[in-house]
Design a protein around this motif. Structure first.
Motif, PDB file in Angstrom:
ATOM      1  N   SER A 337       0.829  -1.201   0.000  1.00 26.43           N
ATOM      2  CA  SER A 337       0.000   0.000   0.000  1.00 26.43           C
ATOM      3  C   SER A 337       0.862   1.248   0.000  1.00 26.43           C
ATOM      4  N   ALA A 338       0.247   2.360  -0.365  1.00 29.60           N
ATOM      5  CA  ALA A 338       0.963   3.629  -0.388  1.00 29.60           C
ATOM      6  C   ALA A 338       1.102   4.174   1.027  1.00 29.60           C
ATOM      7  N   CYS A 339       2.063   5.067   1.225  1.00 34.10           N
ATOM      8  CA  CYS A 339       2.257   5.692   2.528  1.00 34.10           C
ATOM      9  C   CYS A 339       2.529   7.162   2.294  1.00 34.10           C
ATOM     10  N   ASP A 340       1.664   8.011   2.805  1.00 36.12           N
ATOM     11  CA  ASP A 340       1.751   9.447   2.564  1.00 36.12           C
ATOM     12  C   ASP A 340       2.159  10.130   3.855  1.00 36.12           C
ATOM     13  N   ALA A 341       3.355  10.714   3.877  1.00 38.21           N
ATOM     14  CA  ALA A 341       3.859  11.436   5.048  1.00 38.21           C
ATOM     15  C   ALA A 341       3.821  10.576   6.303  1.00 38.21           C
ATOM     16  N   GLY A 342       4.129   9.286   6.155  1.00 40.26           N
ATOM     17  CA  GLY A 342       4.187   8.388   7.293  1.00 40.26           C
ATOM     18  C   GLY A 342       2.848   7.880   7.768  1.00 40.26           C
ATOM     19  N   VAL A 343       1.768   8.248   7.085  1.00 39.80           N
ATOM     20  CA  VAL A 343       0.432   7.802   7.473  1.00 39.80           C
ATOM     21  C   VAL A 343       0.011   6.657   6.565  1.00 39.80           C
ATOM     22  N   PRO A 344      -0.196   5.444   7.111  1.00 44.10           N
ATOM     23  CA  PRO A 344      -0.585   4.308   6.273  1.00 44.10           C
ATOM     24  C   PRO A 344      -1.895   4.571   5.548  1.00 44.10           C
ATOM     25  N   GLN A 345      -1.935   4.189   4.292  1.00 46.71           N
ATOM     26  CA  GLN A 345      -3.137   4.339   3.485  1.00 46.71           C
ATOM     27  C   GLN A 345      -3.571   2.968   2.984  1.00 46.71           C
ATOM     28  N   PRO A 346      -4.876   2.743   2.861  1.00 42.04           N
ATOM     29  CA  PRO A 346      -5.334   1.455   2.338  1.00 42.04           C
ATOM     30  C   PRO A 346      -4.927   1.282   0.879  1.00 42.04           C
ATOM     31  N   SER A 347      -4.718   0.064   0.474  1.00 39.27           N
ATOM     32  CA  SER A 347      -4.328  -0.236  -0.899  1.00 39.27           C
ATOM     33  C   SER A 347      -5.432   0.155  -1.875  1.00 39.27           C
ATOM     34  N   HIS A 348      -5.089   0.994  -2.846  1.00 40.28           N
ATOM     35  CA  HIS A 348      -6.093   1.376  -3.853  1.00 40.28           C
ATOM     36  C   HIS A 348      -6.485   0.177  -4.714  1.00 40.28           C
TER      37      HIS A 348
END
Length: 401
Positions: A337-348
């Protein structure tokens, strides 16, 4: 970091170790001097190395040497393909302002398409996918045929990087070809693991990169037909058909070619061995964590999925927590999954497949490669029960609070 720590590497889909043959070639070339654009003896020797590498890569991919355009890697090749095709097609006809692509593309393609929509006015049609992570061909056909004259390009990855699901590239090409629309495919994950034949595929452009198949980081290629002329991203000395200016990295290219040769020549044997390891891993995961869900196409084979990727959802767990707990045991994998500024994001990718955000965050990708062994798989299965128990308990505590 403890230098004596034994590492079990199960993240080959992110990058795989260089094969010894490629290391040897690159080491030899690093000791040589010569700009491949120079006319003197050293320059001609460098050029000879590059062109021999180009011929070898073309042979292994079912392409012509003139169709191999070297880039810094898959991201640059994807950008050159989709931006270059969009700009060139729109310049020739301003009505061509649509891009049709799938909902599960890698960010190396998703982000350039998003950029084109924001900054260049591109209209984007996103093709949905089914529960196995394969695009819905009828939906793509409908998107194209709603106004084919407005489509600048169609792009669909060959195999998904999170799930390993192989996409129906031939069907996509057939739909686009009826209307003279160029088709690009990101084949970064597929190269070396399943057979690729650029000419037979009917594609107009295809992306590959070295570090996914045993070559060095920093070199890849856009395979693109001679009659297709995308607008370049960079301008300078006119290298690589004037599509990718810049001094050519001879050692990188030579190592890329050797890695391509090794991976393709051993592909059938290697795929069978890795598929066996994957089956051992999946069986073990299901045995020690019975509620684990293996995502993607369950059927093996180059028409279904890659042999080396197992994408698993652990209900009730955070994938990032499990990743770090496994890492503490010396077992390295990925959430995918992507990680934006250290905040885990769900897999698109999982969201596009219909998973909710909780499930999309609770998944791990285990990917095998040429150095993987039964001992690696067994180490994962041994560590997994305790890791799963701790991650599940942590999730319950967070939910309660």
């Amino acid at each position: 970091m403890n230098a004596s720590r034994h590492t079990v590497y199960l993240d080959h889909a992110a990058t795989t170790p260089m094969v010894p043959e490629a290391i040897a070639v690159m080491t030899e070339q690093l000791a040589r001097t010569g700009n491949a654009s120079s006319l003197h003896g050293s320059g001609r020797a460098a050029r000879r190395t590059v062109e021999e590498a180009r011929e070898l890569i073309a042979e292994k991919l079912g392409a012509r040497p003139s169709e191999i355009v070297f880039c810094s890697g898959g991201t640059e090749a994807n950008n050159l393909a989709i931006k270059g095709l969009f700009w060139a097609r729109r310049d020739s006809d301003p009505h061509r302002d649509r891009i049709v692509f799938s909902a599960i593309e890698h960010h190396a393609l998703l982000d350039p398409v998003t950029w084109l929509a924001k900054h260049e006015g591109a209209r984007v049609d996103t093709t949905p996918v089914g529960r196995e992570g394969r695009i819905v061909v009828d939906a793509l056909r409908e998107a194209v045929e709603s106004d084919p004259a407005s489509v600048a390009a169609v792009t669909t990855m060959w195999a998904n990087n999170e799930l390993g699901t192989v996409q129906p590239v031939a069907d996509v090409v057939a739909i686009a070809r009826e209307h003279g629309i160029p088709v690009h495919s990101d084949a970064v994950q597929a190269a070396g693991y399943i057979p690729l034949d650029f000419d037979a595929s009917g594609l107009d452009a295809m992306t590959v990169t070295a570090h996914k198949l045993g070559g060095p980081v920093g070199i890849g290629a856009l395979v693109i037909r001679r009659e297709v002329e995308p607008t370049p991203l960079m301008h300078g000395g006119g290298q690589e058909r004037d599509l990718r200016s810049g001094t050519i990295g001879v050692p990188l290219i030579a190592a890329f070619a050797k890695a391509m040769e090794v991976s393709v020549d051993r592909q059938a044997e290697s795929a069978a061995r890795i598929e066996s390891l994957r089956a051992r891993m999946v069986d073990g995961i299901r045995r020690v964590v019975p509620d684990a869900i293996v995502n993607g196409d369950p059927e093996p084979g180059p028409q279904h999925r890659l042999p080396n990727i197992a994408h698993v959802t652990f209900p009730g767990c955070e994938g990032d927590a499990m990743l770090m707990l496994l890492d503490a045991q010396g077992i390295e994998c990925s959430t995918g999954s992507a990680c934006d500024a250290g905040v885990p994001q769900p897999s698109h990718v999982l969201l596009a497949m219909g998973y909710d955000e909780v499930a999309a965050r609770g998944s791990l990708r285990f990917s095998l490669g040429h150095t993987s062994t039964e001992a690696d798989v067994d180490a994962l299965i041994t560590a997994l029960p305790a890791v799963h128990e701790r991650a599940l308990a942590a999730s319950m505590v967070r939910s309660a609070s």
